[in-house]
Design a protein around this motif. Sequence first.
Motif, short mmCIF file in Angstrom:
data_model
loop_
_atom_site.label_atom_id
_atom_site.label_comp_id
_atom_site.label_asym_id
_atom_site.label_seq_id
_atom_site.Cartn_x
_atom_site.Cartn_y
_atom_site.Cartn_z
N THR A 1 84.78 -69.24 -0.27
CA THR A 1 83.81 -70.26 0.14
C THR A 1 84.03 -70.59 1.61
OG1 THR A 1 83.69 -71.24 -2.07
CG2 THR A 1 82.97 -72.61 -0.23
N ILE A 2 82.93 -70.77 2.33
CA ILE A 2 83.00 -71.29 3.71
C ILE A 2 82.55 -72.74 3.67
CG2 ILE A 2 82.21 -71.05 6.09
CD1 ILE A 2 81.58 -68.13 5.53
N HIS A 3 83.47 -73.66 3.96
CA HIS A 3 83.12 -75.07 4.06
C HIS A 3 82.67 -75.36 5.49
CE1 HIS A 3 84.40 -76.32 0.12
NE2 HIS A 3 85.59 -75.79 0.28
N VAL A 4 81.53 -76.01 5.62
CA VAL A 4 80.98 -76.33 6.94
C VAL A 4 81.05 -77.84 7.12
CG1 VAL A 4 78.99 -76.11 8.46
CG2 VAL A 4 79.40 -74.39 6.69
N GLU A 5 81.80 -78.26 8.14
CA GLU A 5 81.96 -79.69 8.36
C GLU A 5 82.16 -79.98 9.84
OE1 GLU A 5 86.69 -80.21 7.42
OE2 GLU A 5 85.33 -80.10 5.69
N ASP A 6 81.45 -80.97 10.32
CA ASP A 6 81.62 -81.46 11.69
C ASP A 6 81.47 -80.32 12.71
OD1 ASP A 6 81.97 -83.45 13.53
OD2 ASP A 6 84.16 -83.33 13.53
N VAL A 7 80.43 -79.49 12.52
CA VAL A 7 80.23 -78.34 13.41
C VAL A 7 79.49 -78.77 14.67
CG1 VAL A 7 80.23 -76.64 11.56
CG2 VAL A 7 78.09 -77.73 12.23
N PRO A 8 79.61 -78.01 15.76
CA PRO A 8 78.81 -78.31 16.96
C PRO A 8 77.32 -78.22 16.63
CG PRO A 8 80.57 -76.76 17.48
CD PRO A 8 80.54 -76.89 15.98
N GLU A 9 76.56 -79.21 17.04
CA GLU A 9 75.14 -79.24 16.71
C GLU A 9 74.38 -78.08 17.34
OE1 GLU A 9 73.77 -82.37 20.23
OE2 GLU A 9 73.68 -82.95 18.12
N GLU A 10 74.94 -77.48 18.40
CA GLU A 10 74.28 -76.36 19.05
C GLU A 10 74.38 -75.07 18.22
OE1 GLU A 10 76.10 -78.99 22.28
OE2 GLU A 10 76.74 -78.09 20.37
N ARG A 11 75.35 -75.00 17.29
CA ARG A 11 75.55 -73.78 16.52
C ARG A 11 75.90 -74.17 15.08
NH1 ARG A 11 76.01 -69.08 19.13
NH2 ARG A 11 76.53 -67.23 17.91
N PRO A 12 74.91 -74.66 14.33
CA PRO A 12 75.22 -75.28 13.04
C PRO A 12 75.27 -74.34 11.85
CG PRO A 12 72.91 -75.60 13.57
CD PRO A 12 73.50 -74.86 14.73
N TYR A 13 74.81 -73.09 12.00
CA TYR A 13 74.63 -72.24 10.83
C TYR A 13 75.74 -71.19 10.71
CZ TYR A 13 69.95 -74.22 10.73
OH TYR A 13 68.88 -75.09 10.69
N VAL A 14 76.04 -70.83 9.46
CA VAL A 14 77.06 -69.82 9.19
C VAL A 14 76.67 -69.07 7.92
CG1 VAL A 14 78.53 -71.35 7.80
CG2 VAL A 14 79.56 -69.42 9.02
N THR A 15 77.09 -67.84 7.83
CA THR A 15 76.90 -67.04 6.63
C THR A 15 78.08 -66.10 6.50
OG1 THR A 15 75.29 -65.70 5.41
CG2 THR A 15 75.62 -65.15 7.72
N GLY A 16 78.21 -65.42 5.37
CA GLY A 16 79.37 -64.55 5.22
C GLY A 16 79.29 -63.68 3.98
N VAL B 1 78.53 -70.67 0.80
CA VAL B 1 78.51 -71.49 2.01
C VAL B 1 78.14 -72.91 1.60
CG1 VAL B 1 77.51 -71.82 4.29
CG2 VAL B 1 77.82 -69.50 3.40
N GLU B 2 79.01 -73.84 1.89
CA GLU B 2 78.77 -75.23 1.50
C GLU B 2 78.73 -76.11 2.74
OE1 GLU B 2 81.61 -76.48 -1.39
OE2 GLU B 2 80.69 -75.29 -3.01
N TYR B 3 77.55 -76.71 2.95
CA TYR B 3 77.37 -77.62 4.07
C TYR B 3 77.67 -79.04 3.60
CZ TYR B 3 74.96 -73.90 6.62
OH TYR B 3 74.65 -72.74 7.28
N GLU B 4 78.57 -79.71 4.29
CA GLU B 4 78.88 -81.10 3.99
C GLU B 4 78.26 -81.99 5.05
OE1 GLU B 4 83.23 -80.04 2.03
OE2 GLU B 4 83.05 -81.63 3.52
N ASP B 5 77.74 -83.13 4.62
CA ASP B 5 77.02 -84.03 5.53
C ASP B 5 75.92 -83.26 6.26
OD1 ASP B 5 78.75 -86.12 4.85
OD2 ASP B 5 80.21 -85.47 6.35
N ALA B 6 75.18 -82.48 5.49
CA ALA B 6 74.22 -81.57 6.10
C ALA B 6 72.95 -82.30 6.50
CB ALA B 6 73.87 -80.46 5.12
#
Length: 576
Positions: free
Chosen positions: A87-102, A271-276
């Motif tokens: 799993t890829i946890h996504v948290e507090d990412v830069p708003e300019e590059r918010p997306y991820v996949t894998g 891929v799990e986005y937190e506070d998305a």
Amino acid sequence: MPTVDIDTDELRELTGHGEKSDDDLRDDLFELGLEYEGETEEGELRFEFEPDRLDRLSVEGVARSLRYQYGDDWGVYVPKTNGADWTIHVEDVPEERPYVTGAVVRGLDLDDASLDSLIQLQEKLHATMGRKRAKGAIGVHDLTMLKGGEAADDGEGKSVRYTGIDRDGDTFVPLEGDAEMTPGEVLAEHHIGEEYADLVAEYDRVPAIYDSIGLFSFPPVVNGRRTEVSTDSRDLFIEMTGTDQWTIDHMLSIVCYALDARGGTIEDVRVEYEDAPEEYRDSLLRPDFSTKTKTVAHDRIERTLGIDLQGEDVIDLLERSGLDGESTETDGSPAYDVTIPPYRVDVLHPVDVIDDVGRAYGFNNLDPRYPAVGTIGGRHERARLEEAVRTVLVGLGFQDLLNFHLTSAEELHDRMGIEPGVDALGGGDPVEIRNPYSEDYTVVRTWLLPSIMQVLENNTHRRYPQDLAEVGFVAQRDDGANTGVAEARHVAGALARHDVSYEDAKARLQALVADFDAELETPPTAHPSFIDGRAAAVEIDGDAVGVIGEVHPAVLVEHDLELPVVAFEFDLAALQ
């Protein structure tokens, strides 16, 4: 045009056609639209192809297309995937590059050739779909070197974390590096970091990916050395970050299809986005191998290709193109619901499907015929007029110019001493470029004289006199036009020399207009770019269409010109 370097031995192995010579392969690839460009220093063959077929950026993708052409494969193929263990946890990412996949790919047997092909595919996807990593960037890691944290509360599976950190935050050893470095040090001191530093220059915090050991990837700049892939790697972890989920998902599909062709087993990654934000989905399973459907009318296929086909023939040709087709109807007429595989990012319109049908049929098998029209081709009337005007200008001693259509608002207005919106030639509201590549090219020019003044400015080291002219495209915003833009062609000329005056410019203009049997009048006028009292309107056959005069000293100083300049400009249509 993009190119791909192909090891023909690899291509023969992947297609299963060891009997094919290099010449045979060149001919077969030409039928697919890949043109031979020569050999590389390593002895590989280089081919150029349509920029929309990004699935052919690797030898695996080219081999897939050939297998369909040879009739070895039919229809849409979608790799099977195993359930998600990572799993890829996504948290507090830069708003300019918010997306991820894998994705995870297991069971590979990489050698030097297959590893080189993977690297080539990665870099070419960066350069094309990824927009030099700005829109999407790929990280490929040796899975055995990752130590995942717990993926969920129940402790099932493993996880990594995509987040944002300060430039002087945690350290890692980057690829081709020997020492621990912070992201800021990578950007300032590492050669890869220096190359891609501009991508994150405006970020308050930079992207980072962690496992339970620590930082192992600094996208979109460089991976960590700890997870570097080699020929000993059997299982890979692939992550992609970007500014658009669709882009990185389709980049991932292309990479996964290539590794599937190498015998790898694809495994889902959650891929799990937190506070998305609202547009994010709470959880994604990737890679996304979902297909899409286009409906194409049978008669449109026949009209476009100029051939008669039976329904079963069309479906056969679709399957030989790597597509699937099912008969249906649209508006009561025969049609096909065509299934598109996930790696075909180029299929956006029914015409794209028809192109595949034509290639499967063989464009060389089409009977050439003349169009059913009663005319023959010829140059447009406006083009003939432009050429005639250029010929006269050259005969009058001018040097013909061809400048860029794009410029900047500063060049159009500020440096010419004219305010935007002024009711004068050049004062129109320019068409702005939404995402300009350079600050020097942000608008479409509204008149030609600023371009000519730039040429004079850049050639002060050359001998005088300098008599320059241009016949070129201009445009300005016009709410009354259907497109919101009014386009035109203008004629402009400028003379730069120590003893030049208004009369010199008018004499040239009179000779030009007279050559087209038109009447010229030049009543006095005022224009901010010209000296008061030394400027006139250009009226041709009674219509005010331009301006002529001595260029204002302030404009000359702005362009570092020490000699006087006289100039004229008017609408080409006045000479028709």
